[in-house]
Scaffold this motif. Sequence first.
Motif, PDB file in Angstrom:
ATOM      1  N   ARG A   1       0.484  -1.174  -0.279  1.00  0.00           N
ATOM      2  CA  ARG A   1       0.447   0.060  -0.149  1.00  0.00           C
ATOM      3  C   ARG A   1       0.952   0.805   0.008  1.00  0.00           C
ATOM      4  O   ARG A   1       1.609   1.155   0.881  1.00  0.00           O
ATOM      5  N   VAL A   2       0.291   1.897  -0.642  1.00  0.00           N
ATOM      6  CA  VAL A   2       1.381   3.183  -1.029  1.00  0.00           C
ATOM      7  C   VAL A   2       0.270   4.389  -0.641  1.00  0.00           C
ATOM      8  O   VAL A   2      -0.997   5.088  -1.035  1.00  0.00           O
ATOM      9  N   HIS A   3       1.009   5.677  -0.181  1.00  0.00           N
ATOM     10  CA  HIS A   3       0.541   6.510   0.761  1.00  0.00           C
ATOM     11  C   HIS A   3       1.149   7.626   0.323  1.00  0.00           C
ATOM     12  O   HIS A   3       2.318   8.238   0.546  1.00  0.00           O
ATOM     13  N   GLN A   4       0.156   8.897  -0.009  1.00  0.00           N
ATOM     14  CA  GLN A   4       1.154  10.138  -0.395  1.00  0.00           C
ATOM     15  C   GLN A   4       1.108  11.109   0.526  1.00  0.00           C
ATOM     16  O   GLN A   4      -0.468  10.827   1.638  1.00  0.00           O
ATOM     17  N   LEU A   5       2.165  11.003   1.260  1.00  0.00           N
ATOM     18  CA  LEU A   5       2.609  11.994   2.739  1.00  0.00           C
ATOM     19  C   LEU A   5       1.957  12.874   2.924  1.00  0.00           C
ATOM     20  O   LEU A   5       1.251  13.330   4.272  1.00  0.00           O
ATOM     21  N   ARG A   6       1.558  14.141   1.865  1.00  0.00           N
ATOM     22  CA  ARG A   6       0.751  15.425   1.639  1.00  0.00           C
ATOM     23  C   ARG A   6      -0.706  15.368   2.432  1.00  0.00           C
ATOM     24  O   ARG A   6      -1.225  15.906   2.639  1.00  0.00           O
ATOM     25  N   GLN A   7      -1.091  13.474   2.540  1.00  0.00           N
ATOM     26  CA  GLN A   7      -2.603  13.462   3.210  1.00  0.00           C
ATOM     27  C   GLN A   7      -2.223  13.896   4.866  1.00  0.00           C
ATOM     28  O   GLN A   7      -3.305  14.181   5.260  1.00  0.00           O
ATOM     29  N   TRP A   8      -1.170  13.741   4.607  1.00  0.00           N
ATOM     30  CA  TRP A   8      -1.023  13.816   6.558  1.00  0.00           C
ATOM     31  C   TRP A   8      -1.284  15.213   6.639  1.00  0.00           C
ATOM     32  O   TRP A   8       0.230  15.869   8.032  1.00  0.00           O
ATOM     33  N   ALA A   9      -0.620  16.940   6.192  1.00  0.00           N
ATOM     34  CA  ALA A   9      -0.048  17.742   6.191  1.00  0.00           C
ATOM     35  C   ALA A   9      -1.326  18.383   7.174  1.00  0.00           C
ATOM     36  O   ALA A   9      -2.387  18.049   6.183  1.00  0.00           O
ATOM     37  N   ARG A  10      -0.967  19.666   7.615  1.00  0.00           N
ATOM     38  CA  ARG A  10      -2.039  20.890   7.820  1.00  0.00           C
ATOM     39  C   ARG A  10      -2.126  21.822   6.952  1.00  0.00           C
ATOM     40  O   ARG A  10      -1.154  21.659   5.808  1.00  0.00           O
ATOM     41  N   GLY A  11      -3.343  22.229   6.326  1.00  0.00           N
ATOM     42  CA  GLY A  11      -3.440  23.634   6.281  1.00  0.00           C
ATOM     43  C   GLY A  11      -3.769  23.411   4.443  1.00  0.00           C
ATOM     44  O   GLY A  11      -4.177  22.174   3.813  1.00  0.00           O
ATOM     45  N   ARG A  12      -4.219  24.366   3.667  1.00  0.00           N
ATOM     46  CA  ARG A  12      -4.638  23.987   2.628  1.00  0.00           C
ATOM     47  C   ARG A  12      -3.441  23.975   1.700  1.00  0.00           C
ATOM     48  O   ARG A  12      -4.046  23.063   0.632  1.00  0.00           O
ATOM     49  N   HIS A  13      -2.177  24.317   1.783  1.00  0.00           N
ATOM     50  CA  HIS A  13      -1.131  24.449   0.995  1.00  0.00           C
ATOM     51  C   HIS A  13      -0.605  22.528   0.829  1.00  0.00           C
ATOM     52  O   HIS A  13       0.815  22.781  -0.048  1.00  0.00           O
ATOM     53  N   GLN A  14      -0.959  22.268   1.884  1.00  0.00           N
ATOM     54  CA  GLN A  14      -0.532  21.032   2.312  1.00  0.00           C
ATOM     55  C   GLN A  14       0.899  20.859   2.493  1.00  0.00           C
ATOM     56  O   GLN A  14       1.981  19.950   1.954  1.00  0.00           O
ATOM     57  N   VAL A  15       1.528  21.532   3.489  1.00  0.00           N
ATOM     58  CA  VAL A  15       2.943  22.406   3.636  1.00  0.00           C
ATOM     59  C   VAL A  15       3.480  20.634   4.034  1.00  0.00           C
ATOM     60  O   VAL A  15       3.066  20.390   4.697  1.00  0.00           O
ATOM     61  N   VAL A  16       4.651  19.878   3.717  1.00  0.00           N
ATOM     62  CA  VAL A  16       5.487  18.750   4.827  1.00  0.00           C
ATOM     63  C   VAL A  16       6.836  18.926   4.760  1.00  0.00           C
ATOM     64  O   VAL A  16       7.661  18.486   5.701  1.00  0.00           O
ATOM     65  N   ASP A  17       7.095  19.733   3.971  1.00  0.00           N
ATOM     66  CA  ASP A  17       8.767  21.012   4.838  1.00  0.00           C
ATOM     67  C   ASP A  17       9.189  22.151   4.861  1.00  0.00           C
ATOM     68  O   ASP A  17       7.890  23.048   4.658  1.00  0.00           O
ATOM     69  N   ASP A  18      10.236  22.063   5.716  1.00  0.00           N
ATOM     70  CA  ASP A  18      10.335  23.872   6.234  1.00  0.00           C
ATOM     71  C   ASP A  18      11.844  23.561   6.325  1.00  0.00           C
ATOM     72  O   ASP A  18      12.438  22.721   5.950  1.00  0.00           O
ATOM     73  N   TYR A  19      12.191  25.041   6.282  1.00  0.00           N
ATOM     74  CA  TYR A  19      14.081  25.414   6.458  1.00  0.00           C
ATOM     75  C   TYR A  19      14.949  24.812   7.401  1.00  0.00           C
ATOM     76  O   TYR A  19      14.564  24.567   8.776  1.00  0.00           O
ATOM     77  N   PRO A  20      15.719  24.213   7.758  1.00  0.00           N
ATOM     78  CA  PRO A  20      16.508  23.706   8.421  1.00  0.00           C
ATOM     79  C   PRO A  20      17.239  24.819   8.873  1.00  0.00           C
ATOM     80  O   PRO A  20      17.166  25.436   8.943  1.00  0.00           O
ATOM     81  N   TYR A  21      16.773  23.970  10.629  1.00  0.00           N
ATOM     82  CA  TYR A  21      17.288  24.785  12.264  1.00  0.00           C
ATOM     83  C   TYR A  21      18.641  24.740  11.517  1.00  0.00           C
ATOM     84  O   TYR A  21      19.430  24.022  11.210  1.00  0.00           O
ATOM     85  N   GLY A  22      19.394  26.313  11.938  1.00  0.00           N
ATOM     86  CA  GLY A  22      20.853  26.371  11.544  1.00  0.00           C
ATOM     87  C   GLY A  22      21.311  26.593  10.447  1.00  0.00           C
ATOM     88  O   GLY A  22      22.785  27.119  10.073  1.00  0.00           O
ATOM     89  N   GLY A  23      20.341  27.062   9.259  1.00  0.00           N
ATOM     90  CA  GLY A  23      20.915  27.114   8.103  1.00  0.00           C
ATOM     91  C   GLY A  23      21.172  25.684   7.467  1.00  0.00           C
ATOM     92  O   GLY A  23      21.629  24.977   7.815  1.00  0.00           O
ATOM     93  N   GLY A  24      21.575  26.253   6.225  1.00  0.00           N
ATOM     94  CA  GLY A  24      22.168  25.539   5.155  1.00  0.00           C
ATOM     95  C   GLY A  24      20.576  24.988   3.684  1.00  0.00           C
ATOM     96  O   GLY A  24      19.883  25.962   3.852  1.00  0.00           O
ATOM     97  N   PRO A  25      21.569  24.397   2.821  1.00  0.00           N
ATOM     98  CA  PRO A  25      20.931  23.895   2.016  1.00  0.00           C
ATOM     99  C   PRO A  25      19.782  23.383   1.816  1.00  0.00           C
ATOM    100  O   PRO A  25      19.959  22.229   2.585  1.00  0.00           O
ATOM    101  N   GLY A  26      18.150  24.172   1.292  1.00  0.00           N
ATOM    102  CA  GLY A  26      17.608  22.607   1.109  1.00  0.00           C
ATOM    103  C   GLY A  26      16.434  22.805   2.147  1.00  0.00           C
ATOM    104  O   GLY A  26      16.490  23.629   3.167  1.00  0.00           O
TER     105      GLY A  26
END
Length: 244
Positions: free
Chosen positions: A36-61
């Motif tokens: 069974r393969v699941h889309q992670l965004r299903q469990w994101a909150r908010g209209r934009h279904q954001v699942v990622d954010d900037y790293p604490y401490g800085g750095g790329p990606g």
Amino acid sequence: MPLRIDVVTLFPEMFVGPFDASILRRARDEGRLDLRVHQLRQWARGRHQVVDDYPYGGGPGMVLMAEPICRAVEAVRGPTAVVVVLAASAPLFRQEHARAWAQASQLVLVCGHYEGIDERAIEVLGAQRVSIGDYVLTGGELAAMVVIDAVARLVPGVLGAEASSIEESYSAGVLEYPQYTRPVEFRGRRVPEVLVGGSHAAIAAWRRRAALARTLAWRPDLLDDPAWEECARLGLLPVRAPDG
Ligand code: ADE
């Protein structure tokens, strides 16, 4: 008992294909593998279904946030599930993992992406993590597919008539010997004579020697002490010139 495998990923469509052909297709049709393969965004909150954010401490990606990952895994995991995160910075996935996880009732695979997953999700979930090799992929999806294939083939009944090949390479600590089939001569190269006309004992001895020789050349790290001694007895080790 069938093995249930749940995959949590941002790219479920990548899993269409590899498990729809050949041995794993049959295993699914026969009910031995429940994938069974699941889309992670299903469990994101908010209209934009954001699942990622900037790293604490800085750095790329970007970093996958703990919340959607934990909510996803908690929604799909049963009480005895083994939870595994696929990541480049992790211990190497080995045949021993495949053997252990094939005995589980459920395997939950979480595919990392971008710069990885918030460390706290891995701690909260009590997840193991593995890398499939010393190279960096664009994400954990292909690694998850490799793990699924290696595990599923060890589930009883999955290989069917192919069962004899279940535990060949690696399990005995040496690589497989080379194989040949007809014709006996191909572009001037003959099959080693012993395989054509030799006794069972002679064939077994030739294969053992060939297996040790290639393990020595390509994967000496796999050889245990008795195998090193066997290599020495068979004259496979380079002879060192005496000092002086
Ligand atoms: N994600 C990126 N590279 C990976 C690797 N080598 N193994 C598992 N997951 C990965």
